[in-house]
Design a protein around this motif. Structure first.
Motif, mmCIF file in Angstrom:
data_model
loop_
_atom_site.group_PDB
_atom_site.id
_atom_site.type_symbol
_atom_site.label_atom_id
_atom_site.label_comp_id
_atom_site.label_asym_id
_atom_site.label_seq_id
_atom_site.Cartn_x
_atom_site.Cartn_y
_atom_site.Cartn_z
ATOM 1 N N GLU A 60 11.888 -5.263 46.425
ATOM 2 C CA GLU A 60 10.508 -5.713 45.858
ATOM 3 C C GLU A 60 10.603 -5.028 44.390
ATOM 4 N N ALA A 61 11.199 -3.754 44.358
ATOM 5 C CA ALA A 61 11.275 -3.175 43.043
ATOM 6 C C ALA A 61 12.168 -3.894 42.401
ATOM 7 N N MET A 62 13.523 -4.253 42.729
ATOM 8 C CA MET A 62 14.364 -4.865 42.237
ATOM 9 C C MET A 62 14.060 -6.348 41.790
ATOM 10 N N ILE A 63 13.410 -6.856 42.547
ATOM 11 C CA ILE A 63 12.637 -8.206 41.788
ATOM 12 C C ILE A 63 11.733 -8.070 40.872
ATOM 13 N N LYS A 72 9.203 -4.097 34.768
ATOM 14 C CA LYS A 72 10.162 -3.503 34.020
ATOM 15 C C LYS A 72 10.637 -2.060 34.294
ATOM 16 N N THR A 73 9.696 -1.403 34.277
ATOM 17 C CA THR A 73 10.015 0.028 34.096
ATOM 18 C C THR A 73 9.171 1.040 35.317
ATOM 19 N N ALA A 74 7.903 0.721 35.709
ATOM 20 C CA ALA A 74 7.184 1.515 36.429
ATOM 21 C C ALA A 74 7.544 1.153 37.978
ATOM 22 N N ALA A 75 7.948 0.207 38.501
ATOM 23 C CA ALA A 75 8.198 -0.313 39.661
ATOM 24 C C ALA A 75 9.366 0.399 40.084
ATOM 25 N N LEU A 76 10.215 0.695 39.431
ATOM 26 C CA LEU A 76 11.453 1.564 39.639
ATOM 27 C C LEU A 76 10.865 2.988 39.943
ATOM 28 N N GLY A 124 25.273 -3.635 44.702
ATOM 29 C CA GLY A 124 25.742 -3.356 45.930
ATOM 30 C C GLY A 124 25.853 -2.146 46.746
ATOM 31 N N TYR A 125 26.431 -1.086 45.620
ATOM 32 C CA TYR A 125 26.571 0.241 46.058
ATOM 33 C C TYR A 125 25.149 0.795 46.041
ATOM 34 N N ALA A 126 24.215 0.358 45.165
ATOM 35 C CA ALA A 126 23.025 1.207 45.317
ATOM 36 C C ALA A 126 22.345 0.845 46.813
ATOM 37 N N TYR A 127 22.323 -0.127 47.343
ATOM 38 C CA TYR A 127 22.294 -0.693 48.775
ATOM 39 C C TYR A 127 22.735 0.181 49.685
ATOM 40 N N LYS A 128 24.332 0.223 49.407
ATOM 41 C CA LYS A 128 25.194 1.179 50.178
ATOM 42 C C LYS A 128 24.646 2.393 50.487
ATOM 43 N N MET A 129 24.337 3.184 49.329
ATOM 44 C CA MET A 129 24.031 4.524 49.230
ATOM 45 C C MET A 129 22.731 4.795 50.054
ATOM 46 N N ILE A 177 21.981 4.696 40.489
ATOM 47 C CA ILE A 177 22.955 3.595 40.227
ATOM 48 C C ILE A 177 22.265 2.323 39.986
ATOM 49 N N PHE A 178 21.444 1.947 40.795
ATOM 50 C CA PHE A 178 20.571 0.726 40.352
ATOM 51 C C PHE A 178 19.941 0.764 38.975
ATOM 52 N N HIS A 179 19.344 1.812 38.474
ATOM 53 C CA HIS A 179 19.055 1.965 37.151
ATOM 54 C C HIS A 179 20.032 1.550 36.145
ATOM 55 N N ASN A 180 21.418 2.321 36.403
ATOM 56 C CA ASN A 180 22.460 2.105 35.595
ATOM 57 C C ASN A 180 22.630 0.642 35.494
ATOM 58 N N PHE A 181 22.773 -0.009 36.960
ATOM 59 C CA PHE A 181 23.138 -1.569 37.012
ATOM 60 C C PHE A 181 22.307 -2.228 35.994
#
Lengths: 329, 329
Positions: free
Chosen positions: B142-145, B175-179, B119-124, B77-81
């Motif tokens: 931290e990855a999000m930032i 941009k890519t590797a952190a996730l 928000g849903y990424a955190y929720k899940m 979900i995060f990736h798609n956000f």
């Protein structure tokens, strides 16, 4: 009266601290292209009510301000993130008398800096979390989702002909009150409150948030133009379905009703018509009804925190609620 | 060879499960105006590599898939956000052969649905958290930032004349590797891994992410147009400073260098010039160098997980890394 001054002084002192701490969060971070806008997005000289709610909620359950400063910053960063994205969506050009972020920079920057601010809200909140991290973050996240839902309902209402008062209340409960609620509940949780105290703080925050939003709607038409910082009747000019407008629509008949329906049909009114509509609101008793509604929510909020043991904290909550009711901006 | 099929089968089975679970998250939620776009934003038929990384990381430390399904959904979900907001910023019109969200709906909807998805990424993610909630959410945040910072650097690079290879690597690391990294580390944490295992998984994810992004840059010029789903040489046409382009610029002299500098000056090339630039890349040995770089990162990733005790998990990590290197889309 002396007490009133004491609470005001306390608020102003903490507001200054919050302001100065906020100023350091994004300072000198890289890349500039992200952190300068993020810093700009925190605004300056705002009321900073939400972080203050976190502080006094922690104290009310026996905690210390120092346990929750980061959480206090988190809710303010979060609030400002919502303003940055909302301003893009609303195509707003001014915020606190300054250009909105997407005008000062550009839309892409405002989207990304907003996202980054949200990331920092979580980052700051986590700093004050301990064993109860899961519940704290969960409440924060649920509020975040509610705010998105509220914003979506608000947008829906622009196109919707018939919005009922209950529907409107659901919208502001999500868009505004959910965050006020979470300020109090996480303040209480991080301050070490028990279940009963957390529930009381949760109720206080939610009802205060409702009162705050209806007061906001009321101020739009009753506000002092100089102090308010935006034009009186801006909501009517923009054709917004505020609490006052929906109430008026519900109560009006005949010519009056037609006059209100025109606002919907024409998606707003001209600035020189504001006075006429204000008179209509007064004639229909809308102003008093809104004031009554604000009072009701405020009373519910104050009723909830009666179980808080510390007299000084109860007084502070009461002072804050009264200040909000009497505010002119 | 038989093992290869086993891992592929496992991946495809889990991908299907993830796909079906993703399909239920936003289903029938209100308001429609928020949740239909949110559902659309999850795409469909993607590779779903990130959730798979979460699953196999949990298993590698003795955990079960069932402990981390929600976390797996969270990273997807995060990736798609990020894709939804990036597509607005890049003014992209297609994503997985469908209109991007801001074209299917509008920019406001895409901003808000993106926020809601976050928000849903955190929720899940929270659903799978227990005592280690703070560390898990912290790493995720931290990855999000980092992703925001990486996106900001990427935008900066568009206007910057001289981007060095190390600068480029910092950008893709964020941009890519952190996730990719956080998929592995939170999978390991939630699966109950020890510090040594988490560190190994963290390194595997980070290096795999680097390899993945350089492979992505390489595929843009070497890809099979039909399979790739976007035009070959699109990065050159758009004037993007990819790993290959920056390397070529560093190596080229004389006429060749001028030819590359033109791409920057003109902010891209014409589609019919792609072949010419591909030949230049080949002449300068850029393709081989990029392949070598991908191999290096992949080897680092595989070296890191040597300490994982379960042979089957090591094989799975290896299979996945090899599949990514050999992928055509």
């Amino acid at each position: 009266m002396k007490n009133q001054e004491k609470y005001l002084k306390e608020y102003l002192k903490e507001r200054e601290k919050i302001e100065s701490k906020l100023g350091r969060i994004f300072n000198k971070k890289n890349p500039d292209s992200l952190y300068q806008p993020s810093e700009y997005g925190l605004g300056s000289g705002g009321k900073r009510l939400r972080p203050f709610l976190v502080l006094i909620s922690a104290k009310a359950v026996g905690g210390k301000y120092s346990q929750v400063y980061n959480a206090a910053l988190a809710v303010e960063i979060f609030h400002n993130f919502t303003l940055v994205h909302d301003d893009i969506m609303d195509n707003a050009d001014k915020r606190r008398n300054l250009p909105t972020m997407h005008l000062k920079y550009d839309i892409n920057t405002a989207i990304l800096a907003g996202d980054n601010m949200l990331g920092y809200a979580y980052k700051m909140l986590l700093k004050d979390c301990n064993e109860n991290a899961k519940e704290v973050i969960n409440r924060f996240t649920e509020a975040m989702i509610e705010v998105c839902e509220g914003q979506s309902y608000d947008t829906d209402f622009e196109l919707k002909k018939n919005v009922s008062i209950p529907e409107y209340k659901v919208m502001i409960a999500k868009k505004t009150a959910a965050l006020a609620e979470v300020c109090c509940s996480i303040g209480g949780l991080l301050g070490g409150g028990n279940r009963k105290q957390i529930d009381a703080l949760t109720k206080y925050g939610r009802n205060l948030g409702m009162a705050f939003q209806i007061q906001d709607d009321l101020l739009d038409i009753m506000g002092d133009e100089d102090k308010f910082g935006k034009s009186v009747g801006g909501d009517l000019v923009a054709g917004k379905k505020t609490f006052l407008f929906l109430l008026a629509l519900e109560r009006a008949v005949g010519e009056d009703k037609l006059m209100l329906q025109k606002v919907i049909e024409n998606k707003g009114i001209r600035k020189n018509q504001v006075k006429k509509y204000k008179l209509l609101y007064e004639k229909l008793g809308i102003i008093e009804k809104a004031e009554k509604e604000i009072e009701n929510y405020t009373n519910k909020a104050l009723k909830a925190i009666e179980i808080i043991e510390v007299q000084d904290s109860r007084n502070m909550f009461e002072w804050l609620a009264n200040m909000l009711i009497k505010r002119k901006t």
